[in-house]
Scaffold this motif. Structure first.
Motif, mmCIF file in Angstrom:
data_model
loop_
_atom_site.group_PDB
_atom_site.id
_atom_site.type_symbol
_atom_site.label_atom_id
_atom_site.label_comp_id
_atom_site.label_asym_id
_atom_site.label_seq_id
_atom_site.Cartn_x
_atom_site.Cartn_y
_atom_site.Cartn_z
ATOM 1 N N SER A 22 0.828 -1.204 0.000
ATOM 2 C CA SER A 22 0.000 0.000 0.000
ATOM 3 C C SER A 22 0.867 1.259 0.000
ATOM 4 C CB SER A 22 -0.932 -0.004 1.208
ATOM 5 O OG SER A 22 -1.752 1.140 1.209
ATOM 6 N N ASP A 23 1.927 1.258 0.802
ATOM 7 C CA ASP A 23 2.853 2.401 0.816
ATOM 8 C C ASP A 23 3.509 2.591 -0.544
ATOM 9 O OD1 ASP A 23 2.250 2.822 3.490
ATOM 10 O OD2 ASP A 23 4.132 1.959 4.241
ATOM 11 N N SER A 24 3.868 1.480 -1.196
ATOM 12 C CA SER A 24 4.488 1.562 -2.524
ATOM 13 C C SER A 24 3.520 2.141 -3.539
ATOM 14 C CB SER A 24 4.963 0.179 -2.978
ATOM 15 O OG SER A 24 6.020 -0.276 -2.171
ATOM 16 N N VAL A 25 2.250 1.722 -3.468
ATOM 17 C CA VAL A 25 1.238 2.272 -4.377
ATOM 18 C C VAL A 25 1.130 3.775 -4.166
ATOM 19 C CG1 VAL A 25 -1.228 2.307 -4.940
ATOM 20 C CG2 VAL A 25 -0.055 0.126 -4.614
ATOM 21 N N ASP A 26 1.071 4.205 -2.922
ATOM 22 C CA ASP A 26 0.992 5.630 -2.590
ATOM 23 C C ASP A 26 2.179 6.378 -3.202
ATOM 24 O OD1 ASP A 26 0.672 8.141 -1.439
ATOM 25 O OD2 ASP A 26 1.023 7.452 0.604
ATOM 26 N N GLU A 27 3.370 5.880 -2.967
ATOM 27 C CA GLU A 27 4.582 6.533 -3.454
ATOM 28 C C GLU A 27 4.654 6.560 -4.980
ATOM 29 O OE1 GLU A 27 9.284 5.463 -3.431
ATOM 30 O OE2 GLU A 27 8.213 5.239 -1.528
ATOM 31 N N VAL A 28 4.387 5.419 -5.600
ATOM 32 C CA VAL A 28 4.494 5.312 -7.057
ATOM 33 C C VAL A 28 3.421 6.149 -7.752
ATOM 34 C CG1 VAL A 28 4.208 3.701 -8.998
ATOM 35 C CG2 VAL A 28 5.647 3.066 -7.047
ATOM 36 N N CYS A 29 2.183 6.039 -7.282
ATOM 37 C CA CYS A 29 1.064 6.659 -7.994
ATOM 38 C C CYS A 29 0.932 8.162 -7.778
ATOM 39 C CB CYS A 29 -0.235 5.953 -7.622
ATOM 40 S SG CYS A 29 -0.301 4.228 -8.158
ATOM 41 N N THR A 30 1.534 8.710 -6.729
ATOM 42 C CA THR A 30 1.472 10.156 -6.513
ATOM 43 C C THR A 30 2.815 10.820 -6.782
ATOM 44 O OG1 THR A 30 1.982 9.957 -4.155
ATOM 45 C CG2 THR A 30 -0.358 9.935 -4.784
ATOM 46 N N GLY A 31 3.767 10.057 -7.262
ATOM 47 C CA GLY A 31 5.100 10.581 -7.532
ATOM 48 C C GLY A 31 5.211 11.220 -8.905
ATOM 49 N N SER A 32 6.403 11.165 -9.443
ATOM 50 C CA SER A 32 6.695 11.861 -10.701
ATOM 51 C C SER A 32 5.862 11.349 -11.870
ATOM 52 C CB SER A 32 8.183 11.761 -11.026
ATOM 53 O OG SER A 32 8.567 10.411 -11.224
ATOM 54 N N ALA A 33 5.465 10.078 -11.854
ATOM 55 C CA ALA A 33 4.653 9.552 -12.951
ATOM 56 C C ALA A 33 3.322 10.292 -13.055
ATOM 57 C CB ALA A 33 4.415 8.051 -12.774
ATOM 58 N N PHE A 34 2.749 10.654 -11.906
ATOM 59 C CA PHE A 34 1.497 11.415 -11.900
ATOM 60 C C PHE A 34 1.707 12.759 -12.581
ATOM 61 C CE2 PHE A 34 -1.513 14.472 -10.294
ATOM 62 C CZ PHE A 34 -2.721 13.803 -10.344
ATOM 63 N N GLY A 35 2.721 13.487 -12.134
ATOM 64 C CA GLY A 35 3.004 14.802 -12.715
ATOM 65 C C GLY A 35 3.328 14.730 -14.192
ATOM 66 N N ASP A 36 4.083 13.707 -14.581
ATOM 67 C CA ASP A 36 4.417 13.542 -15.994
ATOM 68 C C ASP A 36 3.165 13.319 -16.827
ATOM 69 O OD1 ASP A 36 7.091 13.772 -15.306
ATOM 70 O OD2 ASP A 36 7.508 11.617 -15.469
ATOM 71 N N PHE A 37 2.198 12.608 -16.279
ATOM 72 C CA PHE A 37 0.985 12.289 -17.030
ATOM 73 C C PHE A 37 -0.015 13.442 -17.041
ATOM 74 C CE2 PHE A 37 -3.277 10.433 -17.478
ATOM 75 C CZ PHE A 37 -3.115 9.773 -18.685
ATOM 76 N N VAL A 38 -0.332 13.966 -15.876
ATOM 77 C CA VAL A 38 -1.382 14.984 -15.750
ATOM 78 C C VAL A 38 -0.867 16.383 -16.084
ATOM 79 C CG1 VAL A 38 -2.987 16.066 -14.117
ATOM 80 C CG2 VAL A 38 -2.713 13.605 -14.126
ATOM 81 N N GLY A 39 0.374 16.653 -15.754
ATOM 82 C CA GLY A 39 0.941 17.957 -16.074
ATOM 83 C C GLY A 39 1.302 18.796 -14.867
ATOM 84 N N VAL A 40 0.897 18.398 -13.665
ATOM 85 C CA VAL A 40 1.266 19.079 -12.426
ATOM 86 C C VAL A 40 1.472 18.017 -11.353
ATOM 87 C CG1 VAL A 40 0.015 21.228 -12.930
ATOM 88 C CG2 VAL A 40 -1.109 19.428 -11.618
ATOM 89 N N ASP A 41 2.167 18.392 -10.287
ATOM 90 C CA ASP A 41 2.339 17.481 -9.165
ATOM 91 C C ASP A 41 0.987 17.149 -8.547
ATOM 92 O OD1 ASP A 41 5.094 17.519 -9.474
ATOM 93 O OD2 ASP A 41 5.404 19.046 -7.925
ATOM 94 N N PHE A 42 0.921 15.992 -7.906
ATOM 95 C CA PHE A 42 -0.327 15.539 -7.299
ATOM 96 C C PHE A 42 -0.911 16.580 -6.349
ATOM 97 C CE2 PHE A 42 -2.678 13.517 -3.868
ATOM 98 C CZ PHE A 42 -3.703 12.932 -4.600
#
Length: 161
Positions: free
Chosen positions: A96-116
């Motif tokens: 669960s901690d890994s999901v939190d870290e991975v899904c709100t990290g840089s991949a989120f910003g790269d996809f959506v365009g801003v930090d979580f």
């Protein structure tokens, strides 16, 4: 950009991620191989409606996600996949901690365009269970972004650019 404070966003994140991490069950994995579910076929770029996925779960673990074409109404899109390291299953809390870290990290910003923290979107994740980890060497976390503004009919990629 969100008008809520960073502290409020972090609190909401804790609730959303805790409630949104969806386990892939061993039964779901086996059903997928038998053609009775698609959970092991879901990938980056797939869109779905979060409430329909949760209804399909029936309060349990996921074995099928009702995927729709991203041009059809939906509120969630898989945006990132990442494998956890080999070894023994690290435990539900660690996953669960890994999901939190991975899904709100840089991949989120790269996809959506801003930090979580600056976004108005929410995240969820599909993650392996101890059964899928042991039975089929499942290590994959799949992150999805959810619109809080109702259904959309296009990809959420770059939505905050």
């Amino acid at each position: 950009m969100s008008s809520s404070s960073p502290a409020l966003r972090r609190a909401a994140l804790a609730v959303v991620v805790a409630g949104a991490v969806v386990s892939l069950s061993a039964c779901g994995v086996l059903n997928s191989f038998l053609g009775e579910g698609n959970v092991m076929e879901i990938g980056v770029g797939d869109c779905f409606t979060d409430s329909e996925m949760r209804t399909a779960m029936g309060g349990g673990e996921v074995d099928s996600v009702p995927v729709v074409d991203c041009s059809e109404p939906h509120d969630a899109e898989v945006f990132h996949a990442e494998d956890l390291p080999d070894g023994d299953y690290p435990g539900n809390g660690s996953v669960s901690d890994s999901v939190d870290e991975v899904c709100t990290g840089s991949a989120f910003g790269d996809f959506v365009g801003v930090d979580f923290e600056e976004s108005e979107f929410y995240v969820g994740g599909f993650s392996p269970t101890v059964e899928s980890w042991d039975l089929i060497d499942d290590r994959e976390i799949l992150c999805y972004v959810m619109s809080d503004g109702g259904p959309v009919t296009e990809s959420l990629e770059g939505a905050n650019r």
